[in-house]
Write a protein that holds these residues in place. Sequence first.
Motif, PDB file in Angstrom:
ATOM      1  N   PHE A 165      39.966  19.460  38.539  1.00  0.00           N
ATOM      2  CA  PHE A 165      40.937  18.476  38.058  1.00  0.00           C
ATOM      3  C   PHE A 165      41.896  19.696  37.532  1.00  0.00           C
ATOM      4  CE2 PHE A 165      37.246  18.936  35.130  1.00  0.00           C
ATOM      5  CZ  PHE A 165      38.112  20.164  34.050  1.00  0.00           C
ATOM      6  N   ILE A 166      43.387  18.903  37.267  1.00  0.00           N
ATOM      7  CA  ILE A 166      44.348  19.472  36.875  1.00  0.00           C
ATOM      8  C   ILE A 166      44.265  19.640  35.797  1.00  0.00           C
ATOM      9  CG2 ILE A 166      47.054  20.243  36.991  1.00  0.00           C
ATOM     10  CD1 ILE A 166      46.589  19.106  40.195  1.00  0.00           C
ATOM     11  N   VAL A 167      44.945  21.209  34.541  1.00  0.00           N
ATOM     12  CA  VAL A 167      44.614  20.570  33.183  1.00  0.00           C
ATOM     13  C   VAL A 167      46.532  21.291  33.433  1.00  0.00           C
ATOM     14  CG1 VAL A 167      44.040  21.799  31.295  1.00  0.00           C
ATOM     15  CG2 VAL A 167      42.775  21.036  32.821  1.00  0.00           C
ATOM     16  N   ASP A 168      47.096  20.720  32.040  1.00  0.00           N
ATOM     17  CA  ASP A 168      48.894  21.812  32.052  1.00  0.00           C
ATOM     18  C   ASP A 168      48.872  21.741  31.123  1.00  0.00           C
ATOM     19  OD1 ASP A 168      49.842  20.076  34.860  1.00  0.00           O
ATOM     20  OD2 ASP A 168      49.152  19.039  34.667  1.00  0.00           O
ATOM     21  N   LEU A 169      48.711  23.341  30.924  1.00  0.00           N
ATOM     22  CA  LEU A 169      48.517  23.922  28.954  1.00  0.00           C
ATOM     23  C   LEU A 169      50.315  24.015  28.863  1.00  0.00           C
ATOM     24  CD1 LEU A 169      45.592  25.267  28.737  1.00  0.00           C
ATOM     25  CD2 LEU A 169      46.410  23.648  27.580  1.00  0.00           C
ATOM     26  N   PRO A 170      51.120  23.661  27.067  1.00  0.00           N
ATOM     27  CA  PRO A 170      52.384  24.267  27.328  1.00  0.00           C
ATOM     28  C   PRO A 170      52.371  25.717  27.007  1.00  0.00           C
ATOM     29  CG  PRO A 170      52.250  22.617  25.871  1.00  0.00           C
ATOM     30  CD  PRO A 170      50.692  22.945  26.749  1.00  0.00           C
ATOM     31  N   THR A 171      53.532  26.505  27.689  1.00  0.00           N
ATOM     32  CA  THR A 171      53.383  28.031  26.950  1.00  0.00           C
ATOM     33  C   THR A 171      53.799  28.848  25.539  1.00  0.00           C
ATOM     34  OG1 THR A 171      55.909  28.261  28.002  1.00  0.00           O
ATOM     35  CG2 THR A 171      53.679  28.476  29.838  1.00  0.00           C
ATOM     36  N   ILE A 172      53.842  29.247  24.722  1.00  0.00           N
ATOM     37  CA  ILE A 172      54.291  29.715  23.735  1.00  0.00           C
ATOM     38  C   ILE A 172      56.005  29.602  23.608  1.00  0.00           C
ATOM     39  CG2 ILE A 172      52.030  30.257  22.248  1.00  0.00           C
ATOM     40  CD1 ILE A 172      53.836  33.391  22.865  1.00  0.00           C
ATOM     41  N   ARG A 173      56.681  29.524  24.506  1.00  0.00           N
ATOM     42  CA  ARG A 173      57.931  29.759  24.627  1.00  0.00           C
ATOM     43  C   ARG A 173      58.077  30.048  26.137  1.00  0.00           C
ATOM     44  NH1 ARG A 173      57.519  34.624  26.965  1.00  0.00           N
ATOM     45  NH2 ARG A 173      57.023  36.495  26.804  1.00  0.00           N
ATOM     46  N   PRO A 174      59.473  29.708  26.674  1.00  0.00           N
ATOM     47  CA  PRO A 174      59.789  30.116  28.350  1.00  0.00           C
ATOM     48  C   PRO A 174      59.023  31.233  28.604  1.00  0.00           C
ATOM     49  CG  PRO A 174      61.887  28.771  26.935  1.00  0.00           C
ATOM     50  CD  PRO A 174      60.695  29.148  25.924  1.00  0.00           C
ATOM     51  N   HIS A 175      59.166  32.017  29.639  1.00  0.00           N
ATOM     52  CA  HIS A 175      58.215  32.712  30.309  1.00  0.00           C
ATOM     53  C   HIS A 175      59.534  32.739  31.432  1.00  0.00           C
ATOM     54  CE1 HIS A 175      55.782  35.856  30.445  1.00  0.00           C
ATOM     55  NE2 HIS A 175      55.583  35.948  31.582  1.00  0.00           N
ATOM     56  N   HIS A 176      60.415  33.686  31.768  1.00  0.00           N
ATOM     57  CA  HIS A 176      61.093  33.647  32.336  1.00  0.00           C
ATOM     58  C   HIS A 176      60.569  35.458  33.635  1.00  0.00           C
ATOM     59  CE1 HIS A 176      65.132  32.050  30.580  1.00  0.00           C
ATOM     60  NE2 HIS A 176      64.351  31.903  29.669  1.00  0.00           N
ATOM     61  N   LEU A 177      60.647  34.330  35.345  1.00  0.00           N
ATOM     62  CA  LEU A 177      60.003  35.983  35.643  1.00  0.00           C
ATOM     63  C   LEU A 177      61.650  35.752  37.217  1.00  0.00           C
ATOM     64  CD1 LEU A 177      57.906  34.076  35.526  1.00  0.00           C
ATOM     65  CD2 LEU A 177      57.079  35.228  37.043  1.00  0.00           C
ATOM     66  N   SER A 178      61.399  36.336  37.450  1.00  0.00           N
ATOM     67  CA  SER A 178      63.053  36.657  38.855  1.00  0.00           C
ATOM     68  C   SER A 178      62.699  34.758  39.718  1.00  0.00           C
ATOM     69  CB  SER A 178      62.086  37.494  39.884  1.00  0.00           C
ATOM     70  OG  SER A 178      61.192  37.656  41.036  1.00  0.00           O
ATOM     71  N   MET A 179      61.677  34.369  39.858  1.00  0.00           N
ATOM     72  CA  MET A 179      62.032  33.284  41.067  1.00  0.00           C
ATOM     73  C   MET A 179      61.893  32.010  39.926  1.00  0.00           C
ATOM     74  SD  MET A 179      58.136  33.874  40.014  1.00  0.00           S
ATOM     75  CE  MET A 179      58.106  35.229  40.891  1.00  0.00           C
ATOM     76  N   ALA A 180      61.398  31.566  38.900  1.00  0.00           N
ATOM     77  CA  ALA A 180      60.802  30.618  38.450  1.00  0.00           C
ATOM     78  C   ALA A 180      61.500  30.987  36.505  1.00  0.00           C
ATOM     79  CB  ALA A 180      59.573  30.449  38.494  1.00  0.00           C
ATOM     80  N   VAL A 181      61.418  30.139  35.754  1.00  0.00           N
ATOM     81  CA  VAL A 181      61.043  30.188  34.044  1.00  0.00           C
ATOM     82  C   VAL A 181      59.828  28.911  33.845  1.00  0.00           C
ATOM     83  CG1 VAL A 181      62.303  29.030  32.001  1.00  0.00           C
ATOM     84  CG2 VAL A 181      63.123  30.210  34.337  1.00  0.00           C
TER      85      VAL A 181
END
Length: 373
Positions: A12-28
């Motif tokens: 199964f897939i679990v979706d958990l929110p992050t504590i703040r947006p996490h900025h990478l070169s290819m995605a946030v």
Amino acid sequence: MSKIKITRIETFIVDLPTIRPHHLSMAVMRNQSMVIIRLFSSDGIEGIGEATTIGGISYADEFPEGIKLAVDTYFTPLLLNQDSTNINFLMKLLDKNISGNNFAKSGIETALLDAHSKRLGVPLHNLFGGAISENLPVLWTLASGDTDKDIEEAKKSISDKKHQVFKLKIGSKKPEEDIKHVAAIKNALGADIKITVDVNQAWSEQVAKRAIQKLQDAGVDLIEQPLAKHNFEGLARLTSYFEVPIMADEAVATVQDAFKLAKLNAASVFALKISKSGGLTNIARQAAIAQGAGISLYGGTMLEGTIGTVASAHIFSTLTNLDWGTELFGPLLLTDDIVKKPITYQNFSLEIPKGIGLGVELDMNQVEKYKRK
Ligand code: MUC
Ligand code: MG
């Protein structure tokens, strides 16, 4: 003795929110999606595993929905009724019948290893000869997208004794802006605080040459994956040109990548991740190549939740040349957890759970809360 058979595999897939947006070169990233695998055997023992990537399909070839589909459709029929205790045979069977799909393979191997070490009544790392250390140093990635917020986050982390080494995600902005950002953070934290920058493949070799020179001058301690993952020769040129060590991440996915990079002297450090390599056993194989070549190791993360993080910790704890510590902070980036007892992070380190198997258990109420319907 009749063999212990694999009787059922649940995903199964679990979706958990992050504590703040996490900025990478290819995605946030604003949440993390993990494929959780439950593997049941005829002796009643359950093994759990996790297959996780970053930013949907933007970081790697695999993605959560695809991993689940691949395991349900192709992995499970191959594995059902097979001997649950012969992990080498099962992984060879998967490699023979399924091309690539290393993240999914890693999740399955984790579940098999968890089940088998529970069966033997030992912590998972015992299957690899035992842990050299009960704690692993863990750095933190500053990636809020804002220099002042990053400095504040780092200072709090140091005073809370959580982390004292930091990785900065760069590459999505102009190199001059990135260099300014990195230099400001290094300056604010002082020379004793180690800083790594992860470019996540964003630069050409020409840009990298100019930018790394400035980062080296600013006192940066380690440069991670500045070039496209296929450009092994370019990485080798940067490694021989600069004093600051260059670390391969996306380039060193498989055991074969490790061998080719070592032969080319293309990196001073390998960032190992159970997801890229297709499981824990392949980490041990990559580590042996690195040891033979005099390459240092770093325990990487695909920003997994607790299950994948603990699996990584078990194998990393057995490595002799883990000179650059780890970045196993994935659970700390998430607002909640799906296990009964979360990992303990203290004194700038993670404690490897002491129980049998992985040493963590799913909390099914929490799973129900975050499971994708
Ligand atoms: C990567 O490329 O290293 C690890 C830490 C983090 O913030 O992102 C990852 C992926
Ligand atoms: Mg990286």
